[in-house]
Write a protein that holds these residues in place. Structure first.
Motif, mmCIF file in Angstrom:
data_model
loop_
_atom_site.group_PDB
_atom_site.id
_atom_site.type_symbol
_atom_site.label_atom_id
_atom_site.label_comp_id
_atom_site.label_asym_id
_atom_site.label_seq_id
_atom_site.Cartn_x
_atom_site.Cartn_y
_atom_site.Cartn_z
ATOM 1 N N PHE A 74 0.841 -1.198 0.000
ATOM 2 C CA PHE A 74 0.000 0.000 0.000
ATOM 3 C C PHE A 74 0.877 1.250 0.000
ATOM 4 N N GLY A 78 0.682 3.323 -3.339
ATOM 5 C CA GLY A 78 0.020 4.599 -3.065
ATOM 6 C C GLY A 78 0.987 5.758 -3.181
ATOM 7 N N VAL A 81 2.092 6.399 -6.959
ATOM 8 C CA VAL A 81 0.988 6.878 -7.801
ATOM 9 C C VAL A 81 0.619 8.318 -7.435
ATOM 10 N N VAL A 82 0.514 8.583 -6.116
ATOM 11 C CA VAL A 82 0.082 9.913 -5.707
ATOM 12 C C VAL A 82 1.163 10.958 -6.031
ATOM 13 N N ARG A 85 0.932 11.682 -9.675
ATOM 14 C CA ARG A 85 -0.247 12.525 -9.933
ATOM 15 C C ARG A 85 0.060 13.989 -9.638
ATOM 16 N N MET A 89 1.015 17.706 -12.378
ATOM 17 C CA MET A 89 0.383 19.029 -12.356
ATOM 18 C C MET A 89 1.382 20.176 -12.343
ATOM 19 N N LEU B 94 -6.873 4.570 -3.668
ATOM 20 C CA LEU B 94 -6.828 5.756 -2.814
ATOM 21 C C LEU B 94 -5.992 6.864 -3.450
ATOM 22 N N ALA B 95 -4.852 6.474 -4.016
ATOM 23 C CA ALA B 95 -3.945 7.470 -4.587
ATOM 24 C C ALA B 95 -4.563 8.167 -5.787
ATOM 25 N N LEU B 96 -5.397 7.435 -6.545
ATOM 26 C CA LEU B 96 -6.007 8.045 -7.726
ATOM 27 C C LEU B 96 -7.211 8.894 -7.352
ATOM 28 N N ARG B 97 -7.855 8.539 -6.227
ATOM 29 C CA ARG B 97 -9.100 9.223 -5.885
ATOM 30 C C ARG B 97 -8.928 10.419 -4.979
ATOM 31 N N VAL B 98 -7.863 10.431 -4.172
ATOM 32 C CA VAL B 98 -7.748 11.472 -3.151
ATOM 33 C C VAL B 98 -7.673 12.856 -3.813
ATOM 34 N N PRO B 99 -8.508 13.797 -3.357
ATOM 35 C CA PRO B 99 -8.412 15.149 -3.916
ATOM 36 C C PRO B 99 -7.135 15.816 -3.420
ATOM 37 N N MET B 100 -6.645 16.816 -4.161
ATOM 38 C CA MET B 100 -5.394 17.460 -3.777
ATOM 39 C C MET B 100 -5.489 18.106 -2.392
ATOM 40 N N MET B 103 -4.353 15.841 0.443
ATOM 41 C CA MET B 103 -3.000 15.319 0.369
ATOM 42 C C MET B 103 -2.305 15.183 1.732
ATOM 43 N N MET B 106 -3.369 11.966 3.188
ATOM 44 C CA MET B 106 -2.837 10.843 2.416
ATOM 45 C C MET B 106 -1.395 10.563 2.807
ATOM 46 N N GLU B 391 -2.377 22.281 -8.947
ATOM 47 C CA GLU B 391 -3.594 21.618 -9.409
ATOM 48 C C GLU B 391 -4.453 22.589 -10.222
#
Lengths: 96, 495
Positions: A74, A78, A81-82, A85, A89, B94-100, B103, B106, B391
């Motif tokens: 995890f 996690g 990936v995060v 992401r 940006m 979780l990593a793809l769904r979490v809003p900025m 963070m 997370m 973002e």
């Protein structure tokens, strides 16, 4: 040399290296750096895999190993990936 | 590592040695990739590739580990596969769904998972040593290899358990504080004797690690160390207020690395030792940067409990704050030539980053120059504001840090403070009685006009009223950050 001494030398040198690498990071990148290095600390997955594997199936130690694999995976997935992401940006004026 | 040494005595010694050498070299390769990845992560232009390089390093390390355990029972491999699938699924979703805006939570969660994994590795490996089965001269035998474990391995087991455990619960408490849980308040929770209790528990668990060295088979000692570590984590973080979270998160990040490193000592695995140390060091650097940005020592952040009703000191500024309407404010903004936007936690709470970007575009379409001033501890984690503005597609060149932006306020027509408070309080420069005295602040008061968007006149996190609000050149615009900023854009567009 005793393996412990060798390991300690490696540990100290790696800390020095870590300090050297990170010192000049711009504040813009503090969050991705943190989540990125956090993913790296998921390296404990290596230990988790080693602990989950035992010829004596099914010992408590092996069970803890499996749990560790879940948490560490995890952490690794996690984290990477995060971080990716977030870094997606970060755009400069030129790249727009 | 004795377990491996026994494995290695299987059929041909030379072949086994070669396998160990290959493993060592592969782990070294992984460590080098992590190092390069971290180095690239510290520059915007290379950061994304750096993350990929470090992920490649992880892949190499995991592949090497499978190579090490290959030839084992397929049942274990199936279970390992299932465990990895669960972790991957949960992590990716979780990593793809979490809003900025989520963070900080997370990152806290990830820290915690790394910590508990290291605890489980240390304890699991310890228990496995009780009855390791091994083939010796072709005969399968159950061997208690714990008796061969050196003091260093036992000490590392205790330390990995202690640090991993307190990282886990500490991160969970931080998570709860950041997520605005009903059960754990954002403000510091402190009680009499807290520091003493923490010290006692800490010394107690270290002493127990010593007991483990003397009595390697006393497994219950490790159970007690685990419990103490879990309690310690809660006690350490619950006393720290929400605005100090950037320091806490950076520190927990460091701990999770150190815990992994300790697990490396347990397993005699250089990949874990090196990598954990790299992360531990980077977390410490960040912690140090955050503390400096608040002009406070780490001890003060951890035990100062700043942010409760207890904080105060210095007499509050006097005078009357002037409220501005959207219309009046937009007239002044329209006449400005340069505007510096100062975002804070309030922008994150109101999720106003996109509205802010649209507002900035509105200004720029009137050839007004827009810059953003980012304080290192604005928000709830290091770099929080940068991520939110990224973002919203704000080019990072427009984001200026403290040293860059402070000389520019004097030339700015308007400084627009959106949900930032203590980092703009001029009292930090001159009021020696103020709890935030000496903290480097953004000199927004030097701009010709200062607008502060704020919900109400409630004092900020540090529990002190901001004297900025009572200055002659300051106008307050009361309301939700997102709504006020959108209204300002609309008003500007209408003119």
């Amino acid at each position: 040399m005793d393996p412990f001494v060798i390991n300690l030398v490696i540990f100290v040198l790696a800390i020095a290296l870590g300090v050297e690498v990170i010192t000049k990071v711009p504040s813009t990148l503090h969050t991705p750096l943190m989540s990125g290095s956090n993913a790296i600390s998921g390296i404990t997955i290596v230990g988790a895999l080693l602990a989950s594997f035992s010829e004596t199936f099914f010992a408590i130690g092996v069970f803890l190993g499996f749990l560790a694999v879940i948490f560490a995976t995890f952490n690794v997935v996690g984290g990477y990936v995060v971080t990716n992401r977030m870094l997606e940006m970060f755009k400069g004026k030129d790249s727009k | 590592m004795i377990l491996q040494t026994i494995h290695a005595t299987q059929p041909t010694l030379t072949l086994a040695m070669q396998k160990a050498d290959w493993l060592g070299l592969t782990y070294l390769l992984a460590a080098v990739l992590f190092y390069l990845g971290l180095k690239m992560l510290s520059k915007v232009s290379t950061a994304r590739r750096g993350n990929m390089v470090s992920a490649l390093g992880m892949l190499v390390a995991i592949a090497a580990t499978f190579f090490q355990i290959s030839g084992g029972q397929w049942v274990s491999l199936v279970w390992i596969g299932i465990a990895m699938l669960i972790g991957t699924g949960a992590g990716a979703v979780l990593a793809l769904r979490v809003p900025m805006t989520g963070m900080p939570e997370m990152v806290a969660l990830l820290n915690g998972c790394g910590g508990i994994a290291s605890l489980l590795v240390a304890c699991g490996d310890y228990l496995n040593k009780f009855n390791a089965e091994s083939q010796i001269n072709g005969v399968v035998a159950s061997v208690d290899i714990l008796q061969y474990a050196g003091w260093d391995v036992l000490l590392a087991t205790g330390l990995a358990t202690l640090i991993g455990g307190l990282t886990f619960t500490g991160s969970l408490v931080a998570y709860a504080k950041l997520a605005g849980s009903k059960f754990i308040p954002d403000a510091p929770v402190q009680f009499a004797g807290q520091k003493v209790l923490i010290a006692v528990l800490l010394i107690g668990s270290l002493a127990l690690a010593g007991v483990l060295i003397a009595q390697p088979h006393a497994w219950y000692v490790l159970v007690i160390v685990s419990l103490l570590a879990l309690i310690l984590g809660i006690l350490l973080v619950i006393g720290i207020g929400g605005a100090d979270m950037p320091v806490v998160i950076a520190l927990l990040n460091s701990y999770s690395g150190i815990a992994a490193s300790m697990a490396g000592f347990v397993l005699n695995n250089s990949a874990l030792i090196i990598t954990g140390a790299l992360v531990g060091a980077s977390g410490l650097i960040l912690t140090n940067i955050m503390c400096k940005a608040m002009n406070r020592s780490l001890m003060n952040v951890l035990f100062g409990g700043v942010g409760g009703a207890v904080a105060g000191g210095g007499k509050g500024p006097e005078g009357e704050a002037r409220a501005f309407s959207i219309e009046d404010a937009s007239i002044i903004l329209d006449a400005a030539r340069s505007v510096i936007i100062v975002p804070g936690y309030g922008m994150a709470v109101a999720q106003a980053q996109h509205a802010v970007k649209e507002f900035a575009q509105q200004l720029e379409s009137r050839s007004i120059e827009v810059k953003y001033a980012i304080h290192p501890v604005a928000g709830r984690m290091p770099g929080h504001m940068n991520v939110l503005l990224a973002e919203a597609d704000v080019p990072y060149e427009q984001l200026l840090d403290l040293e860059q932006v402070n000389p520019q306020f004097e030339q700015a027509d308007v400084a627009l403070v959106i949900g930032a408070n203590d980092v703009t309080n001029p009292a930090a420069r001159h009021d020696t009685a103020s709890p935030i005295y000496g903290m480097p602040i953004l000199d927004v008061d030097k701009a010709r006009t200062v607008f502060v968007i704020k919900r109400s006149m409630n004092p900020g996190f540090a529990g002190i009223q901001n004297e900025l609000y009572f200055k002659e050149n300051t106008g307050m615009i009361f309301g939700d950050a997102k709504k006020v900023v959108s209204d300002l854009s609309t008003e500007l567009a209408a003119n």
